[in-house]
Design a protein around this motif. Structure first.
Motif, PDB file in Angstrom:
ATOM      1  N   PRO A 136     -34.208  49.449  49.001  1.00  0.00           N
ATOM      2  CA  PRO A 136     -34.230  50.757  49.779  1.00  0.00           C
ATOM      3  C   PRO A 136     -34.031  49.940  51.565  1.00  0.00           C
ATOM      4  O   PRO A 136     -34.830  49.203  51.754  1.00  0.00           O
ATOM      5  CB  PRO A 136     -35.421  51.383  49.739  1.00  0.00           C
ATOM      6  CG  PRO A 136     -36.310  50.692  49.238  1.00  0.00           C
ATOM      7  CD  PRO A 136     -35.772  49.602  48.412  1.00  0.00           C
ATOM      8  N   TYR A 137     -33.161  50.614  52.125  1.00  0.00           N
ATOM      9  CA  TYR A 137     -32.870  50.259  53.598  1.00  0.00           C
ATOM     10  C   TYR A 137     -34.448  50.512  54.131  1.00  0.00           C
ATOM     11  O   TYR A 137     -35.139  51.644  53.954  1.00  0.00           O
ATOM     12  CB  TYR A 137     -31.894  51.079  54.293  1.00  0.00           C
ATOM     13  CG  TYR A 137     -30.780  50.677  53.685  1.00  0.00           C
ATOM     14  CD1 TYR A 137     -30.234  49.461  53.544  1.00  0.00           C
ATOM     15  CD2 TYR A 137     -29.804  51.774  53.089  1.00  0.00           C
ATOM     16  CE1 TYR A 137     -29.041  49.289  53.185  1.00  0.00           C
ATOM     17  CE2 TYR A 137     -28.388  51.494  52.820  1.00  0.00           C
ATOM     18  CZ  TYR A 137     -27.762  50.390  52.901  1.00  0.00           C
ATOM     19  OH  TYR A 137     -26.775  49.938  52.162  1.00  0.00           O
ATOM     20  N   GLU A 138     -34.785  49.598  54.991  1.00  0.00           N
ATOM     21  CA  GLU A 138     -36.194  49.548  55.788  1.00  0.00           C
ATOM     22  C   GLU A 138     -35.901  50.620  57.074  1.00  0.00           C
ATOM     23  O   GLU A 138     -34.733  50.575  57.615  1.00  0.00           O
ATOM     24  CB  GLU A 138     -36.703  48.455  56.209  1.00  0.00           C
ATOM     25  CG  GLU A 138     -37.383  47.644  54.897  1.00  0.00           C
ATOM     26  CD  GLU A 138     -38.223  46.355  55.475  1.00  0.00           C
ATOM     27  OE1 GLU A 138     -39.357  46.198  55.003  1.00  0.00           O
ATOM     28  OE2 GLU A 138     -37.420  45.866  56.442  1.00  0.00           O
ATOM     29  N   MET A 139     -37.054  51.023  57.695  1.00  0.00           N
ATOM     30  CA  MET A 139     -36.928  51.665  58.824  1.00  0.00           C
ATOM     31  C   MET A 139     -36.534  50.692  59.873  1.00  0.00           C
ATOM     32  O   MET A 139     -37.447  49.607  59.989  1.00  0.00           O
ATOM     33  CB  MET A 139     -38.305  52.307  59.085  1.00  0.00           C
ATOM     34  CG  MET A 139     -38.528  52.910  60.581  1.00  0.00           C
ATOM     35  SD  MET A 139     -37.293  54.035  60.904  1.00  0.00           S
ATOM     36  CE  MET A 139     -37.981  55.641  59.927  1.00  0.00           C
ATOM     37  N   PRO A 140     -35.544  50.724  60.757  1.00  0.00           N
ATOM     38  CA  PRO A 140     -35.271  49.826  61.862  1.00  0.00           C
ATOM     39  C   PRO A 140     -35.962  50.046  63.065  1.00  0.00           C
ATOM     40  O   PRO A 140     -36.550  51.098  63.437  1.00  0.00           O
ATOM     41  CB  PRO A 140     -33.565  49.899  61.993  1.00  0.00           C
ATOM     42  CG  PRO A 140     -33.780  51.519  61.986  1.00  0.00           C
ATOM     43  CD  PRO A 140     -34.759  51.913  60.494  1.00  0.00           C
ATOM     44  N   LYS A 141     -35.983  48.666  63.800  1.00  0.00           N
ATOM     45  CA  LYS A 141     -36.673  48.583  65.076  1.00  0.00           C
ATOM     46  C   LYS A 141     -35.414  49.275  66.130  1.00  0.00           C
ATOM     47  O   LYS A 141     -34.325  48.858  65.865  1.00  0.00           O
ATOM     48  CB  LYS A 141     -36.927  47.524  65.178  1.00  0.00           C
ATOM     49  CG  LYS A 141     -37.304  47.147  66.894  1.00  0.00           C
ATOM     50  CD  LYS A 141     -37.446  45.645  66.967  1.00  0.00           C
ATOM     51  CE  LYS A 141     -37.629  45.731  68.552  1.00  0.00           C
ATOM     52  NZ  LYS A 141     -37.719  43.946  69.123  1.00  0.00           N
ATOM     53  N   ALA A 142     -35.996  50.211  66.883  1.00  0.00           N
ATOM     54  CA  ALA A 142     -34.982  50.648  67.977  1.00  0.00           C
ATOM     55  C   ALA A 142     -34.912  49.502  68.835  1.00  0.00           C
ATOM     56  O   ALA A 142     -35.884  49.019  69.396  1.00  0.00           O
ATOM     57  CB  ALA A 142     -35.404  51.866  68.736  1.00  0.00           C
ATOM     58  N   MET A 143     -33.589  49.033  69.061  1.00  0.00           N
ATOM     59  CA  MET A 143     -33.182  48.215  70.038  1.00  0.00           C
ATOM     60  C   MET A 143     -33.784  48.286  71.274  1.00  0.00           C
ATOM     61  O   MET A 143     -33.283  49.149  71.978  1.00  0.00           O
ATOM     62  CB  MET A 143     -31.921  47.513  69.815  1.00  0.00           C
ATOM     63  CG  MET A 143     -31.372  46.984  68.371  1.00  0.00           C
ATOM     64  SD  MET A 143     -29.753  46.965  68.227  1.00  0.00           S
ATOM     65  CE  MET A 143     -29.205  45.392  69.162  1.00  0.00           C
ATOM     66  N   SER A 144     -34.407  47.033  71.876  1.00  0.00           N
ATOM     67  CA  SER A 144     -34.544  47.104  73.398  1.00  0.00           C
ATOM     68  C   SER A 144     -33.413  46.600  74.230  1.00  0.00           C
ATOM     69  O   SER A 144     -32.409  45.989  73.429  1.00  0.00           O
ATOM     70  CB  SER A 144     -35.598  46.183  73.797  1.00  0.00           C
ATOM     71  OG  SER A 144     -35.380  44.802  73.545  1.00  0.00           O
ATOM     72  N   GLU A 145     -33.042  46.771  75.339  1.00  0.00           N
ATOM     73  CA  GLU A 145     -31.951  46.048  76.150  1.00  0.00           C
ATOM     74  C   GLU A 145     -31.887  44.572  75.867  1.00  0.00           C
ATOM     75  O   GLU A 145     -30.877  44.169  75.870  1.00  0.00           O
ATOM     76  CB  GLU A 145     -32.014  46.483  77.472  1.00  0.00           C
ATOM     77  CG  GLU A 145     -31.726  48.150  77.731  1.00  0.00           C
ATOM     78  CD  GLU A 145     -31.044  48.338  79.218  1.00  0.00           C
ATOM     79  OE1 GLU A 145     -30.744  47.404  79.710  1.00  0.00           O
ATOM     80  OE2 GLU A 145     -31.178  49.653  79.392  1.00  0.00           O
TER      81      GLU A 145
END
Length: 345
Positions: A136-145
């Motif tokens: 199952p696709y994992e919860m991703p990290k929101a990308m920082s700049e």
């Protein structure tokens, strides 16, 4: 047949207008991302039989870019070195070969990326399972700049490595719901910064960086309405979407584009035109057609100028000598995924 004509596109002299579409083959070592030696014969055989341009399977620009096992890379010296034999053999057979550069973003799992958390514009988990592995696709990290700038650098470095490996150019995979495309999702991109206010900024900065590093004339872009993890999605205003993304390509100097449709002749939802016809309405540059094409459909579309090149996938798996068969008016074998070593013939 126009399909069998030689043609010059930018600096590329193609022995036909037939393109080998990118297809995930997972030809690389699971740990290192270095391609298997059989990859050489796989691509060289298509070039030998007259395919004008080969676009490789998706090549990861970093470990976290991978969406399944066996994906090749262009981010290490060993990976780059291994591709040199492929490009040399394709060139010896008269072909042109393009490296498709790929980052899947949230459509992955840490078991595939070497323990790294998948990334996305915002922390929104995708529905579904990873290709082949079925995790199952994992919860991703929101990308920082900082993360965004790193990915831009990863694409740029991979493009430079592609040039070092002897590739004739690169295709930026901005389609099918992968990372670049995810910035254009209103349900995935909740950012309040410039990358949220301008959903095309990430794409534009990648294209500009890659174009600056290897030349815009060596860059192709693939884009689509279709999203792998959201099959029912459609553009509410398809003409507006197409106009906006084509403007990005113009600003960055891109001259060759690869609109990806699942079915070439199917009109877009809520519009009378197909994706390729709508693109042609607003684009003066080179278009690669794709979407379960037959030689007959391709020939018709080439003749009326809707596309300049025609990409085939499964037909080139079952018929490495497709161009030769068309020249000699021989029958074309149907694709059979159960055939022994179908993907290497």
């Amino acid at each position: 047949m126009k399909l069998l004509e030689t043609v010059k596109i930018n600096q590329w002299n193609l022995q036909s207008r037939v393109v080998m579409a990118p297809m995930t083959r997972s030809f690389a070592d699971l740990e290192t991302g270095v391609i298997h030696p059989d990859t050489v014969a796989y691509y060289a055989k298509r070039a030998k039989h007259g395919v004008g341009m080969i676009i490789t399977e998706g090549i990861a620009v970093s470990p976290e870019a991978r969406g399944t096992i066996g994906i090749p890379g262009l981010y290490t010296e060993d990976q780059t070195e291994a591709w040199k034999e492929v490009t040399a053999q394709v060139h010896q057979e008269g072909g042109i070969i393009i490296a498709q550069l790929w980052h899947v973003g949230r459509l992955s799992h840490s078991a595939i990326t070497g323990g790294l958390q998948p990334v996305a514009p915002s922390a929104v988990q995708a529905n579904g399972l990873t290709h082949r592995v079925g995790l199952p696709y994992e919860m991703p990290k929101a990308m920082s700049e900082e993360d965004i700038q790193k990915v831009i650098q990863d694409f740029t470095k991979a493009a430079i490595n592609a040039q070092l490996a002897g590739f004739d150019g690169v295709e930026i995979h901005a389609a099918h719901g992968y990372l670049i495309d995810q910035f254009q999702f209103p349900w995935v991109n909740f950012r309040k910064d410039a990358y949220g206010r301008n959903k095309y900024l990430f794409l534009e900065e990648i294209l500009q960086a890659v174009a600056n590093s290897i030349g815009a004339e060596r860059v192709i872009v693939r884009f689509s309405e279709h999203k792998d993890d959201t099959p029912l999605f459609f553009w509410e205003q398809p003409e507006k979407e197409v106009i906006e993304i084509l403007d990005v390509f113009r600003r960055t100097g891109i001259q060759v584009i690869h609109p990806s449709a699942q079915t070439y002749r199917k009109p877009l939802a809520g519009h009378e035109l197909t994706l390729h016809a709508l693109v042609r309405k607003h684009w003066e540059g080179v278009v690669i057609g794709v979407g379960e094409l037959t030689p007959e459909i391709a020939e018709e579309s080439l003749a009326k100028g809707e596309i300049q090149l025609a990409a085939f996938g499964r037909l080139l798996l079952s018929n490495a000598d497709l161009v030769k068969r068309l020249k000699e008016d021989k029958s074309i074998k149907d694709y059979n995924p159960k055939s022994d070593l179908q993907h290497l013939r």
